[in-house]
Enzyme design. Structure first.
Site, PDB file in Angstrom:
ATOM      1  N   SER A 113      51.433  33.459   4.804  1.00  0.00           N
ATOM      2  CA  SER A 113      52.858  33.468   5.122  1.00  0.00           C
ATOM      3  C   SER A 113      53.241  32.422   6.169  1.00  0.00           C
ATOM      4  O   SER A 113      53.002  31.249   5.975  1.00  0.00           O
ATOM      5  CB  SER A 113      53.268  34.870   5.550  1.00  0.00           C
ATOM      6  OG  SER A 113      54.649  34.943   5.690  1.00  0.00           O
ATOM      7  N   HIS A 114      53.775  32.873   7.294  1.00  0.00           N
ATOM      8  CA  HIS A 114      54.269  31.933   8.300  1.00  0.00           C
ATOM      9  C   HIS A 114      53.194  31.570   9.318  1.00  0.00           C
ATOM     10  O   HIS A 114      53.483  30.845  10.273  1.00  0.00           O
ATOM     11  CB  HIS A 114      55.464  32.558   9.014  1.00  0.00           C
ATOM     12  CG  HIS A 114      55.097  33.840   9.668  1.00  0.00           C
ATOM     13  ND1 HIS A 114      54.778  34.948   8.943  1.00  0.00           N
ATOM     14  CD2 HIS A 114      54.938  34.166  10.957  1.00  0.00           C
ATOM     15  CE1 HIS A 114      54.449  35.920   9.767  1.00  0.00           C
ATOM     16  NE2 HIS A 114      54.539  35.477  10.999  1.00  0.00           N
ATOM     17  N   ASP A 278      59.937  30.363   5.084  1.00  0.00           N
ATOM     18  CA  ASP A 278      58.605  30.277   5.699  1.00  0.00           C
ATOM     19  C   ASP A 278      57.561  29.723   4.736  1.00  0.00           C
ATOM     20  O   ASP A 278      57.875  29.263   3.639  1.00  0.00           O
ATOM     21  CB  ASP A 278      58.188  31.650   6.247  1.00  0.00           C
ATOM     22  CG  ASP A 278      57.853  32.630   5.144  1.00  0.00           C
ATOM     23  OD1 ASP A 278      58.403  32.474   4.041  1.00  0.00           O
ATOM     24  OD2 ASP A 278      57.039  33.547   5.376  1.00  0.00           O
ATOM     25  N   ASP A 280      55.328  30.861   2.658  1.00  0.00           N
ATOM     26  CA  ASP A 280      55.246  31.322   1.268  1.00  0.00           C
ATOM     27  C   ASP A 280      56.622  31.606   0.668  1.00  0.00           C
ATOM     28  O   ASP A 280      56.722  32.167  -0.424  1.00  0.00           O
ATOM     29  CB  ASP A 280      54.346  32.552   1.158  1.00  0.00           C
ATOM     30  CG  ASP A 280      54.846  33.726   1.979  1.00  0.00           C
ATOM     31  OD1 ASP A 280      55.480  33.501   3.027  1.00  0.00           O
ATOM     32  OD2 ASP A 280      54.604  34.873   1.570  1.00  0.00           O
ATOM     33  N   ASP A 282      59.123  33.640   1.468  1.00  0.00           N
ATOM     34  CA  ASP A 282      59.781  34.953   1.381  1.00  0.00           C
ATOM     35  C   ASP A 282      60.701  35.248   2.570  1.00  0.00           C
ATOM     36  O   ASP A 282      61.545  36.127   2.490  1.00  0.00           O
ATOM     37  CB  ASP A 282      58.766  36.095   1.157  1.00  0.00           C
ATOM     38  CG  ASP A 282      57.691  36.170   2.218  1.00  0.00           C
ATOM     39  OD1 ASP A 282      57.688  35.323   3.128  1.00  0.00           O
ATOM     40  OD2 ASP A 282      56.845  37.083   2.123  1.00  0.00           O
ATOM     41  N   ARG A 283      60.542  34.499   3.678  1.00  0.00           N
ATOM     42  CA  ARG A 283      61.442  34.739   4.815  1.00  0.00           C
ATOM     43  C   ARG A 283      62.614  33.757   4.795  1.00  0.00           C
ATOM     44  O   ARG A 283      62.536  32.705   4.152  1.00  0.00           O
ATOM     45  CB  ARG A 283      60.690  34.557   6.131  1.00  0.00           C
ATOM     46  CG  ARG A 283      59.595  35.565   6.319  1.00  0.00           C
ATOM     47  CD  ARG A 283      58.987  35.454   7.687  1.00  0.00           C
ATOM     48  NE  ARG A 283      57.964  36.488   7.839  1.00  0.00           N
ATOM     49  CZ  ARG A 283      57.579  37.003   8.986  1.00  0.00           C
ATOM     50  NH1 ARG A 283      58.118  36.586  10.113  1.00  0.00           N
ATOM     51  NH2 ARG A 283      56.660  37.948   9.041  1.00  0.00           N
ATOM     52  N   LYS A 377      60.357  39.981  -0.634  1.00  0.00           N
ATOM     53  CA  LYS A 377      61.511  39.359  -0.019  1.00  0.00           C
ATOM     54  C   LYS A 377      61.595  37.916  -0.520  1.00  0.00           C
ATOM     55  O   LYS A 377      60.603  37.363  -0.984  1.00  0.00           O
ATOM     56  CB  LYS A 377      61.441  39.453   1.505  1.00  0.00           C
ATOM     57  CG  LYS A 377      60.181  38.943   2.142  1.00  0.00           C
ATOM     58  CD  LYS A 377      60.164  39.374   3.608  1.00  0.00           C
ATOM     59  CE  LYS A 377      59.020  38.729   4.369  1.00  0.00           C
ATOM     60  NZ  LYS A 377      57.906  39.652   4.605  1.00  0.00           N
TER      61      LYS A 377
HETATM   62  C1  VG1 Z   1      55.208  41.147  10.056  1.00  0.00           C
HETATM   63  C2  VG1 Z   1      56.641  41.636  10.074  1.00  0.00           C
HETATM   64  C3  VG1 Z   1      56.917  42.468   8.845  1.00  0.00           C
HETATM   65  C4  VG1 Z   1      56.600  41.655   7.589  1.00  0.00           C
HETATM   66  C5  VG1 Z   1      55.174  41.150   7.657  1.00  0.00           C
HETATM   67  C6  VG1 Z   1      54.853  40.222   6.498  1.00  0.00           C
HETATM   68  O1  VG1 Z   1      54.327  42.246  10.089  1.00  0.00           O
HETATM   69  O2  VG1 Z   1      56.884  42.381  11.245  1.00  0.00           O
HETATM   70  O3  VG1 Z   1      58.257  42.867   8.867  1.00  0.00           O
HETATM   71  O4  VG1 Z   1      56.742  42.454   6.441  1.00  0.00           O
HETATM   72  O5  VG1 Z   1      54.985  40.406   8.861  1.00  0.00           O
HETATM   73  O6  VG1 Z   1      55.758  39.168   6.419  1.00  0.00           O
HETATM   74  P1  VG1 Z   1      53.610  42.739  11.452  1.00  0.00           P
HETATM   75  O7  VG1 Z   1      52.728  43.878  11.024  1.00  0.00           O
HETATM   76  O8  VG1 Z   1      52.886  41.571  12.001  1.00  0.00           O
HETATM   77  O9  VG1 Z   1      54.707  43.169  12.370  1.00  0.00           O
HETATM   78  V1  VG1 Z   1      55.282  37.732   5.690  1.00  0.00           V
HETATM   79  O10 VG1 Z   1      56.579  36.710   5.537  1.00  0.00           O
HETATM   80  O11 VG1 Z   1      54.146  37.302   6.920  1.00  0.00           O
HETATM   81  O12 VG1 Z   1      54.522  38.157   4.291  1.00  0.00           O
HETATM   82 CO    CO Z   2      56.150  35.062   4.377  1.00  0.00          CO
END
Ligand code: VG1
Ligand code: CO
Length: 544
Positions: A113-114, A278, A280, A282-283, A377
């Protein structure tokens, strides 16, 4: 067929977190590590034998290598078909939609992801199920259990690698592999949800847009949608070419990691919509001239205006937000007379509600918003939704926000991230907080007194499963709220997330700096939870 059985040692650390298994690249590159995890997935999902998978990722360092390794394990285990995105580039929402559209058994999403990329950065693998949604807690537990008991895995040796840059069908031993371009189908699906003619007309009339793809996976998707289909100039997209190290930046669409976008938004001649997504895809980050739309507000406004958007003009079945997300959308749901669900953090908890048709829109405070069109998302979906909203209302982002706050009040919101060097300390801190929760009710700090405090337990209304200890909630007597939980996406140490929220009713001052408006809530929460004492830290590392 050169199927080889390779001895492996079980990897006890292969426990998927909030969004799949996320580790340092170096961890993933240990001998047998990825193979072990993929074998654990196949063993936990027996339908994969003879079934089909969709594979792709966010383009980070090691993505294509990982795809090839995974393909060999899948082929050796009797998976019949694999659809792999060209060059391995597949955004998370597009992957979700492809899995659904193809009726695949599941999908492997190669993304962290990010999180930063490159050889020193992070890597991740996420398994999504046949609905396109994230694996439920019970399945990730089964995968983890299998991963830590495996002694051997199967792989295919002596066959040439799949060419990921060649569209079309290839064979990998007994498995049929199709390399496909995911962009057209994704763009077609989004085009059905929004009024592209209306957006084109608004752009012709002078509406200006700036999108930062952050050198991550959305570049090609954004180019198709924003430039080719909507007619924006190519210069409207920056960092549109995916790079394995995301150009050295965190591909994280938040004001902290995108100071250049914040600076752009504060200019008098700023574009009308400034957005980013981000690693991937999704954000999303949504800004207007002189303003930032907080993710909780974004969800609330999209719910309030959904009837203007073609894909949602029939009304919303319901909405959902993760528990720490601000309650702005609850007020809209109340007004619309539709249900609003509160789920634990992580998109997987929305999936049952979406699948059962109980909700149409959902979102998280962590810059994630989406709808029933996918089971993930979707960053570009949010950008197009806002673009269509601007076109439909002919109002600016700031006008829409202020209008919304005048109607519903404003939910000031912030998240503090307290970075702990040691994962075990993180667990101790959260255990101590949970133990202290029952003693907090009735206590006061400054002007705030605690009405109640508890540990959030979720009962899934669709399948009846329960998830306990999903965050400590402190409700203050004036309606303010704080939530504390441990991050489930760390690859080193631990992050304690502290979410702060306070409602300013219609008629109150809606133009305060959020951190000022939340000052008392922060002070009270730090004191009551004894954060400095428990963590040994002077304060949060960052405030989002
Ligand atoms: C974080 C965010 C959560 C999101 C997750 C994956 O998780 O708080 O809301 O769903 O990242 O997002 P955590 O457990 O670190 O708080 V992504 O865009 O990284 O797939
Ligand atoms: Co992401």
């Amino acid at each position: 067929m050169p199927i080889t059985i390779v001895p492996t040692r079980a990897f006890a650390d292969q426990r998927p977190g909030t969004a799949g298994l996320r580790k340092r690249v170096a961890t993933f590159r240990q001998p047998h590590y990825l193979e072990n995890f993929v074998q654990a997935i196949v063993d936990a999902v027996p339908e994969l034998r003879g079934g089909s998978v969709v594979i792709g990722g966010d383009g980070r360092f090691w993505c294509t290598d990982a795809a090839r390794i995974a393909l060999r394990v899948l082929a050796a285990n009797g998976v019949a078909r694999a659809s792999v995105a060209k060059d391995g580039l597949l955004s998370t929402p597009a992957a979700s939609m492809e899995i659904r559209a193809r009726g695949a058994t599941g999908g492997l999403l190669l993304t962290a992801s990010h999180n930063p990329g490159g050889p020193e950065g992070d890597f991740g693998v996420k398994y999504n199920v046949t609905s396109g949604g994230q694996a439920a807690e019970s399945l990730t537990e089964r995968i983890h259990a299998r991963a830590r008991e495996l002694h051997r895995y199967k792989t295919l040796e002596g066959e040439p690698d799949v060419e990921l840059d060649e569209l079309g069908r290839q064979a990998l031993g007994p498995m049929e592999v199709e390399v496909f371009d995911p962009v057209p189908a994704y763009a077609d699906a989004l085009e059905r949800l929004f009024d592209f003619d209306r957006i084109r007309a608004a752009l012709r009339a002078g509406l200006r847009v700036h999108f930062d793809a952050m050198s991550a996976v959305t570049g090609p998707f954004a180019e198709e949608l924003l430039v080719r289909r909507l007619g924006l100039p190519p210069s409207a997209i920056t960092n549109g070419r995916p790079l394995p190290d995301f150009g050295g930046r965190h591909p994280d669409p938040s004001p902290q990691t995108c100071p250049q976008l914040v600076a752009l938004a504060s200019r008098n001649d700023a574009p009308d919509l400034i957005a980013a997504s981000d690693g991937d895809g999704d954000r999303n980050l949504i800004m207007g001239r002189g303003c930032l739309v907080s993710p909780g507000d974004s969800l609330a406004l999209l719910a309030a205006h959904a009837h203007r958007l073609p894909g949602y003009c029939g009304g919303l079945a319901g909405v959902a937000r993760s528990m720490p997300t601000s309650r702005a959308v609850d007020r809209v749901a109340d007004r619309l007379g539709i249900p609003c669900y509160e789920t634990p953090t992580g998109w997987r908890y929305f999936c049952n509600l979406l699948e059962a048709g109980r909700i149409t829109l959902c979102g998280e405070e962590s810059f994630g918003t989406s709808s029933a069109h996918a089971r993930e998302k979707d960053g570009l979906w949010a950008v197009l939704a806002w673009l269509d909203l601007l076109a439909a209302t002919r109002r600016s982002v700031a006008e829409l926000l202020h209008h919304h706050w005048r109607e519903h009040g404003r939910d000031y919101f912030a998240r503090e991230d307290w970075r702990l060097a040691d994962a075990a300390l993180g667990q101790r801190v959260i255990d101590d907080l949970r133990a202290a929760a029952p003693t907090l009710a009735g206590r006061s700090v400054g002007g705030l007194s605690v009405a109640s405090a508890d540990s959030f337990r979720y009962l899934d209304p669709v399948d009846g499963s329960t998830s306990k200890d999903q965050g400590l909630r402190i409700h203050y007597a004036d309606g303010s709220r704080a939530v504390l939980r441990l991050s489930g996406t760390d690859t080193a140490g631990a992050t304690l997330r502290v979410y702060l929220e306070r409602h300013a009713p219609p008629g109150a001052d809606h133009d305060r700096v959020p951190l000022d408006a939340l000052g008392e809530v922060a002070v009270a929460t730090h004191a009551l939870a004894q954060l400095r004492e428990l963590t040994g830290l002077a304060g949060p590392k960052q405030v989002v």
